[in-house]
Design a protein around this motif. Structure first.
Motif, PDB file in Angstrom:
ATOM      1  N   GLU A 292       0.855  -1.187   0.000  1.00  0.00           N
ATOM      2  CA  GLU A 292       0.000   0.000   0.000  1.00  0.00           C
ATOM      3  C   GLU A 292       0.886   1.230   0.000  1.00  0.00           C
ATOM      4  N   LEU A 293       0.682   2.093  -0.976  1.00  0.00           N
ATOM      5  CA  LEU A 293       1.451   3.328  -1.078  1.00  0.00           C
ATOM      6  C   LEU A 293       0.502   4.507  -0.932  1.00  0.00           C
ATOM      7  N   HIS A 294       0.650   5.247   0.134  1.00  0.00           N
ATOM      8  CA  HIS A 294      -0.170   6.437   0.365  1.00  0.00           C
ATOM      9  C   HIS A 294       0.634   7.638  -0.118  1.00  0.00           C
ATOM     10  N   LEU A 295       0.639   7.834  -1.442  1.00  0.00           N
ATOM     11  CA  LEU A 295       1.537   8.799  -2.072  1.00  0.00           C
ATOM     12  C   LEU A 295       1.070  10.236  -1.975  1.00  0.00           C
ATOM     13  N   PHE A 296      -0.201  10.465  -1.817  1.00  0.00           N
ATOM     14  CA  PHE A 296      -0.705  11.818  -1.949  1.00  0.00           C
ATOM     15  C   PHE A 296      -1.099  12.450  -0.615  1.00  0.00           C
ATOM     16  N   HIS A 297      -0.428  12.069   0.434  1.00  0.00           N
ATOM     17  CA  HIS A 297      -0.630  12.689   1.750  1.00  0.00           C
ATOM     18  C   HIS A 297       0.590  13.558   2.039  1.00  0.00           C
ATOM     19  N   GLY A 298       0.657  14.713   1.429  1.00  0.00           N
ATOM     20  CA  GLY A 298       1.818  15.583   1.606  1.00  0.00           C
ATOM     21  C   GLY A 298       2.856  15.279   0.543  1.00  0.00           C
ATOM     22  N   LYS A 299       4.089  15.112   0.971  1.00  0.00           N
ATOM     23  CA  LYS A 299       5.190  14.856   0.045  1.00  0.00           C
ATOM     24  C   LYS A 299       5.149  13.414  -0.467  1.00  0.00           C
ATOM     25  N   PRO A 300       5.738  13.185  -1.637  1.00  0.00           N
ATOM     26  CA  PRO A 300       5.714  11.830  -2.194  1.00  0.00           C
ATOM     27  C   PRO A 300       6.724  10.897  -1.520  1.00  0.00           C
ATOM     28  N   VAL A 301       6.624   9.625  -1.858  1.00  0.00           N
ATOM     29  CA  VAL A 301       7.567   8.606  -1.400  1.00  0.00           C
ATOM     30  C   VAL A 301       8.708   8.563  -2.403  1.00  0.00           C
ATOM     31  N   TYR A 302       9.946   8.452  -1.908  1.00  0.00           N
ATOM     32  CA  TYR A 302      11.106   8.349  -2.793  1.00  0.00           C
ATOM     33  C   TYR A 302      11.763   6.989  -2.603  1.00  0.00           C
ATOM     34  N   ILE A 303      12.050   6.311  -3.715  1.00  0.00           N
ATOM     35  CA  ILE A 303      12.755   5.029  -3.707  1.00  0.00           C
ATOM     36  C   ILE A 303      14.045   5.224  -4.487  1.00  0.00           C
ATOM     37  N   GLY A 304      15.198   5.069  -3.820  1.00  0.00           N
ATOM     38  CA  GLY A 304      16.496   5.244  -4.458  1.00  0.00           C
ATOM     39  C   GLY A 304      16.863   4.092  -5.370  1.00  0.00           C
ATOM     40  N   LYS A 305      17.991   4.252  -6.048  1.00  0.00           N
ATOM     41  CA  LYS A 305      18.413   3.213  -6.992  1.00  0.00           C
ATOM     42  C   LYS A 305      18.842   1.946  -6.255  1.00  0.00           C
ATOM     43  N   ASN A 306      18.594   0.819  -6.898  1.00  0.00           N
ATOM     44  CA  ASN A 306      18.957  -0.510  -6.393  1.00  0.00           C
ATOM     45  C   ASN A 306      18.347  -0.851  -5.035  1.00  0.00           C
ATOM     46  N   CYS A 307      17.199  -0.266  -4.719  1.00  0.00           N
ATOM     47  CA  CYS A 307      16.473  -0.670  -3.514  1.00  0.00           C
ATOM     48  C   CYS A 307      15.732  -1.971  -3.819  1.00  0.00           C
ATOM     49  N   SER A 308      15.614  -2.814  -2.804  1.00  0.00           N
ATOM     50  CA  SER A 308      14.960  -4.108  -2.978  1.00  0.00           C
ATOM     51  C   SER A 308      13.730  -4.182  -2.088  1.00  0.00           C
ATOM     52  N   PHE A 309      12.569  -4.372  -2.701  1.00  0.00           N
ATOM     53  CA  PHE A 309      11.317  -4.568  -1.983  1.00  0.00           C
ATOM     54  C   PHE A 309      10.817  -5.951  -2.323  1.00  0.00           C
ATOM     55  N   LYS A 310      10.488  -6.730  -1.289  1.00  0.00           N
ATOM     56  CA  LYS A 310      10.010  -8.087  -1.537  1.00  0.00           C
ATOM     57  C   LYS A 310       8.947  -8.442  -0.512  1.00  0.00           C
ATOM     58  N   VAL A 311       7.865  -9.068  -0.980  1.00  0.00           N
ATOM     59  CA  VAL A 311       6.795  -9.531  -0.117  1.00  0.00           C
ATOM     60  C   VAL A 311       6.644 -11.032  -0.358  1.00  0.00           C
ATOM     61  N   ILE A 312       6.732 -11.809   0.731  1.00  0.00           N
ATOM     62  CA  ILE A 312       6.621 -13.260   0.645  1.00  0.00           C
ATOM     63  C   ILE A 312       5.375 -13.705   1.403  1.00  0.00           C
ATOM     64  N   GLY A 313       4.611 -14.618   0.806  1.00  0.00           N
ATOM     65  CA  GLY A 313       3.438 -15.187   1.469  1.00  0.00           C
ATOM     66  C   GLY A 313       2.395 -14.148   1.811  1.00  0.00           C
ATOM     67  N   GLU A 314       2.014 -14.113   3.092  1.00  0.00           N
ATOM     68  CA  GLU A 314       0.984 -13.193   3.571  1.00  0.00           C
ATOM     69  C   GLU A 314       1.540 -11.835   3.987  1.00  0.00           C
ATOM     70  N   GLY A 315       2.764 -11.543   3.643  1.00  0.00           N
ATOM     71  CA  GLY A 315       3.394 -10.283   4.028  1.00  0.00           C
ATOM     72  C   GLY A 315       2.698  -9.071   3.434  1.00  0.00           C
TER      73      GLY A 315
END
Length: 191
Positions: A46-69
């Motif tokens: 869930e990304l709540h992007l429009f509540h004030g300033k945006p979310v920033y994701i830098g280069k080579n960041c790793s996001f992973k969700v496994i199973g019920e995460g």
């Protein structure tokens, strides 16, 4: 106006235009990374992007969700380059105005909650689990306990967090040693 002053103003305006272009490219690339994360994991992120300033994701960041995460990120959260966020059947909630410096890690098998206004130095690791020493059979079994980090917490470089942290406190070291901060930390501007 002198000729030197006109030349200086001309150079400054070129530099500011270049700076604005670089920021536009940087934030555009971040938006593409956010879209990719959302497309890959759908409702698990869930990304709540429009509540004030945006979310920033830098280069080579790793996001992973496994199973019920699940990962929930509110506005003005800044992940610098090479950060790792892993919800391995766990839940990670990050509130507004939080900054993660390079190589920071959040790994959850249970639940990690980070309140607003927190700042994490380079190579900070946040875990809600540890290897259980009570298991006598072979295999990886974990002792899982929720981790809650209060508002306006600062964690120094190389800090490892495995327990709750109180609000308005500076934490450093491994294991964590903390010092109470008497003045609430000011809101920081994100790049």
């Amino acid at each position: 106006m002198h000729k030197e002053d006109k030349q200086r103003i001309k150079i400054q305006s070129k530099m500011s235009v270049t700076s604005v272009l670089i920021k536009c490219i940087k934030w555009s690339l971040s938006f593409v990374r956010l879209l990719r994360i959302k497309l890959v994991y759908g409702r698990k992120v869930e990304l709540h992007l429009f509540h004030g300033k945006p979310v920033y994701i830098g280069k080579n960041c790793s996001f992973k969700v496994i199973g019920e995460g699940k990962i929930i990120i509110h506005g003005a959260v800044y992940f610098d380059d090479y950060c790792t966020v892993l919800a391995d059947n766990g839940r990670i909630v990050i509130e507004n105005s939080t900054y993660f410096n390079t190589f920071s890690r959040l790994i959850s098998k249970g639940e990690i909650n980070i309140a607003q206004g927190c700042m994490f130095g380079s190579n900070v690791s946040i875990y809600d689990h540890d290897i259980s020493l009570e298991v006598k059979e072979f295999g990886q079994k974990y002792s899982v306990k929720p981790v809650k980090i209060g508002e306006y917490v600062w964690c120094g470089i190389n800090t490892v967090v495995t327990k709750n942290l109180k609000s308005n406190v500076l934490h450093v070291g491994n294991p964590v040693v903390y010092k109470k901060v008497s003045i609430p930390l000011m809101d920081r501007k994100h790049r």
